[in-house]
Scaffold this motif. Structure first.
Motif, PDB file in Angstrom:
ATOM      1  N   GLY A   1       6.134   2.004   0.895  1.00  0.00           N
ATOM      2  CA  GLY A   1       5.332   0.834   0.549  1.00  0.00           C
ATOM      3  C   GLY A   1       5.068   0.012   1.801  1.00  0.00           C
TER       4      GLY A   1
ATOM      5  N   VAL B   1       2.682  -1.958  -6.556  1.00  0.00           N
ATOM      6  CA  VAL B   1       2.209  -0.971  -5.590  1.00  0.00           C
ATOM      7  C   VAL B   1       0.748  -0.676  -5.851  1.00  0.00           C
TER       8      VAL B   1
ATOM      9  N   GLU C   1      -2.105   1.971  -5.296  1.00  0.00           N
ATOM     10  CA  GLU C   1      -2.301   3.376  -4.978  1.00  0.00           C
ATOM     11  C   GLU C   1      -3.601   3.858  -5.580  1.00  0.00           C
ATOM     12  N   GLU C   2      -4.499   4.320  -4.700  1.00  0.00           N
ATOM     13  CA  GLU C   2      -5.812   4.826  -5.104  1.00  0.00           C
ATOM     14  C   GLU C   2      -6.564   3.790  -5.933  1.00  0.00           C
TER      15      GLU C   2
ATOM     16  N   PRO D   1       7.873   8.426  -0.951  1.00  0.00           N
ATOM     17  CA  PRO D   1       6.913   7.323  -1.076  1.00  0.00           C
ATOM     18  C   PRO D   1       7.312   6.116  -0.234  1.00  0.00           C
TER      19      PRO D   1
ATOM     20  N   ARG E   1       0.855  -1.197   0.000  1.00  0.00           N
ATOM     21  CA  ARG E   1       0.000   0.000   0.000  1.00  0.00           C
ATOM     22  C   ARG E   1       0.882   1.236   0.000  1.00  0.00           C
ATOM     23  N   ARG E   2       0.613   2.127  -0.957  1.00  0.00           N
ATOM     24  CA  ARG E   2       1.422   3.338  -1.088  1.00  0.00           C
ATOM     25  C   ARG E   2       0.999   4.384  -0.065  1.00  0.00           C
ATOM     26  N   ALA E   3       1.985   4.968   0.602  1.00  0.00           N
ATOM     27  CA  ALA E   3       1.771   6.071   1.530  1.00  0.00           C
ATOM     28  C   ALA E   3       2.908   7.062   1.346  1.00  0.00           C
ATOM     29  N   TYR E   4       2.681   8.295   1.755  1.00  0.00           N
ATOM     30  CA  TYR E   4       3.675   9.348   1.567  1.00  0.00           C
ATOM     31  C   TYR E   4       3.934  10.054   2.893  1.00  0.00           C
TER      32      TYR E   4
END
Length: 417
Positions: free
Chosen positions: A79, A175, A177-178, A77, A64-67
């Motif tokens: 993961g 990954v 993302e959204e 970024p 899951r992508r997070a920043y």
């Protein structure tokens, strides 16, 4: 030699140890499963996971992508794997660590058992008369590791099919993302359990092995390399030796699919007595930052020339912003809960930044924490502002930890990494 039979060590007891070492408070992955849910039946879950790893049926779900914000205003970024995937990665990482800890050089200090950033900061190469510093920054390292070169490096030491199959699955997991899945052909997501070890393996063969076995024997005078993950710093005694190495890292990294950051890679003149007080024209400034510290010349209490470590200016905002954000979302907590949290964060800051010569900047950070605390207490809907006399009385009842120097150096110049 290459080891071809390793997966038999991953038994149930090995999985229990991997589960114990896995952080339970981490964010969940794409399946939303947290550690509390996995603990409902841990023995059966670990036994099933071990069997799937051995049989090759264990799947690597996308991360899951997070920043998270960076100091320069951009975002880093991350993961985030699922919790079960973290346990599997920890079990494989334990096997790889037992192999590569015999191979890694002492210059590598990041993400290794028994080592930390403080080990890199305590190296002290200024005591050896090294005055020319090459500060190297690799552009987007974790996102640009070529899988082909990484597999070639792994072939030298690990050829076990079960372990290599799991590593390939994690590299190809992609990954999320959204709601969109993006496949990855290079890089290793930052945030995974096995990613720091993979990055150390790659950099062990690219800059470390090259410097220790190829560059150092050909250079004049003393020289040293210190690397924390993807942040290497090299220091030299001889200027011409430093100039020879200056052009080499870019070519060496380009050979393996990496590039240097043109703005953050610097050649630094760290001599104390420079002719006419002017730095060498081939260099770019005197002080330099490494692992959150700015290294500058000063006079010790004994009157000797020394290099001291000061908290880097970019870290001031990073030290104050989390306190402000935490107070904004926790106004409902009582005084005791607020005091406990602020004391913990303050002690952690002193444990890392408490170096000789850094007392003034530590006191500044402590003052900012007190200022933010008083400001937030004044916004709790009280009939009158939280006056200074009331706040001083509160600090007498619930004092914050005093500033203290944790790492003291007998010789001032030992403060340089």
């Amino acid at each position: 030699m290459a080891l071809y039979s390793l997966h038999h060590v991953i038994d149930l007891e090995w999985m229990r140890e991997g589960y114990r070492l896995t952080r339970k408070s981490g964010a969940p992955g794409i399946d939303g499963v947290v550690a509390a849910e996995y603990e409902t039946n841990p023995e059966a879950n670990l036994l099933s996971l071990r069997d799937r790893i051995h049989s090759g049926s264990c799947k690597a779900p996308p991360v899951r992508r997070a920043y998270i914000p960076k100091a320069d205003g951009s975002q880093r970024p991350l993961g985030i794997p699922t919790f079960e995937d973290k346990v599997a990665q920890r079990a494989i990482a334990m096997v790889l660590e037992s192999i590569y800890e015999q191979d890694f050089y002492s210059c590598s200090c990041g993400f290794r058992p028994g080592r930390s950033a403080l080990h890199a900061l305590r190296t002290g190469f200024m005591t050896q008369g090294l005055r020319w510093v090459l500060d190297v920054d690799i552009r987007k390292y974790f996102d640009s590791i070529p899988h082909s070169h990484l597999r070639a490096f792994l072939d030298r030491r690990v050829t076990d099919g079960v372990i290599r199959r799991m590593i390939d699955k994690w590299l190809k997991a992609g990954v999320m993302e959204e709601g969109q899945l993006r496949q990855s052909t290079e890089g290793s997501p930052q945030g995974g359990v096995v990613s720091p070890l993979i990055s150390n393996i790659f950099l062990h063969h690219v800059p470390d092995e090259w410097f220790e076995s190829v560059a150092r024997p050909r250079l004049k005078g003393r020289c040293i390399l210190v690397r924390y993950c993807d942040d290497p710093v090299t220091a030299f005694e001889d200027f011409l030796s430093a100039k020879r190495v200056l052009a080499a890292p870019g070519k060496r990294l380009a050979r393996y699919g990496l590039t240097l950051h043109p703005d953050k890679t610097r050649f630094i003149d760290l001599r104390f007595k420079r002719p006419n007080g002017v730095r060498h024209p081939a260099t770019s400034g005197t002080p330099f930052d490494f692992l959150g510290f700015t290294h500058v010349w000063c006079k010790s209490r004994q009157g000797k020339d020394a290099v001291k470590q000061l908290t880097a200016k970019s870290r001031f905002a990073r030290a104050v912003a989390p306190v402000t954000d935490w107070r904004r979302h926790n106004l409902h907590l009582g005084i005791a809960g607020q005091h406990r949290h602020l004391s913990q964060t303050t002690r952690g800051r002193y444990a890392y930044y408490g170096a000789t010569g850094n007392g003034r900047r530590l006191r500044w950070c402590a003052h900012q924490v007190e200022r933010i605390w008083r400001k937030r207490l004044s916004r709790r809907g009280q009939p009158a502002p939280f006056r200074c006399d009331r706040f001083r009385a509160l600090l007498r009842r619930c004092p914050l930890p005093p500033t203290r120097i944790v790492r003291q150096y007998g010789v001032g110049s030992e403060a340089l990494p």
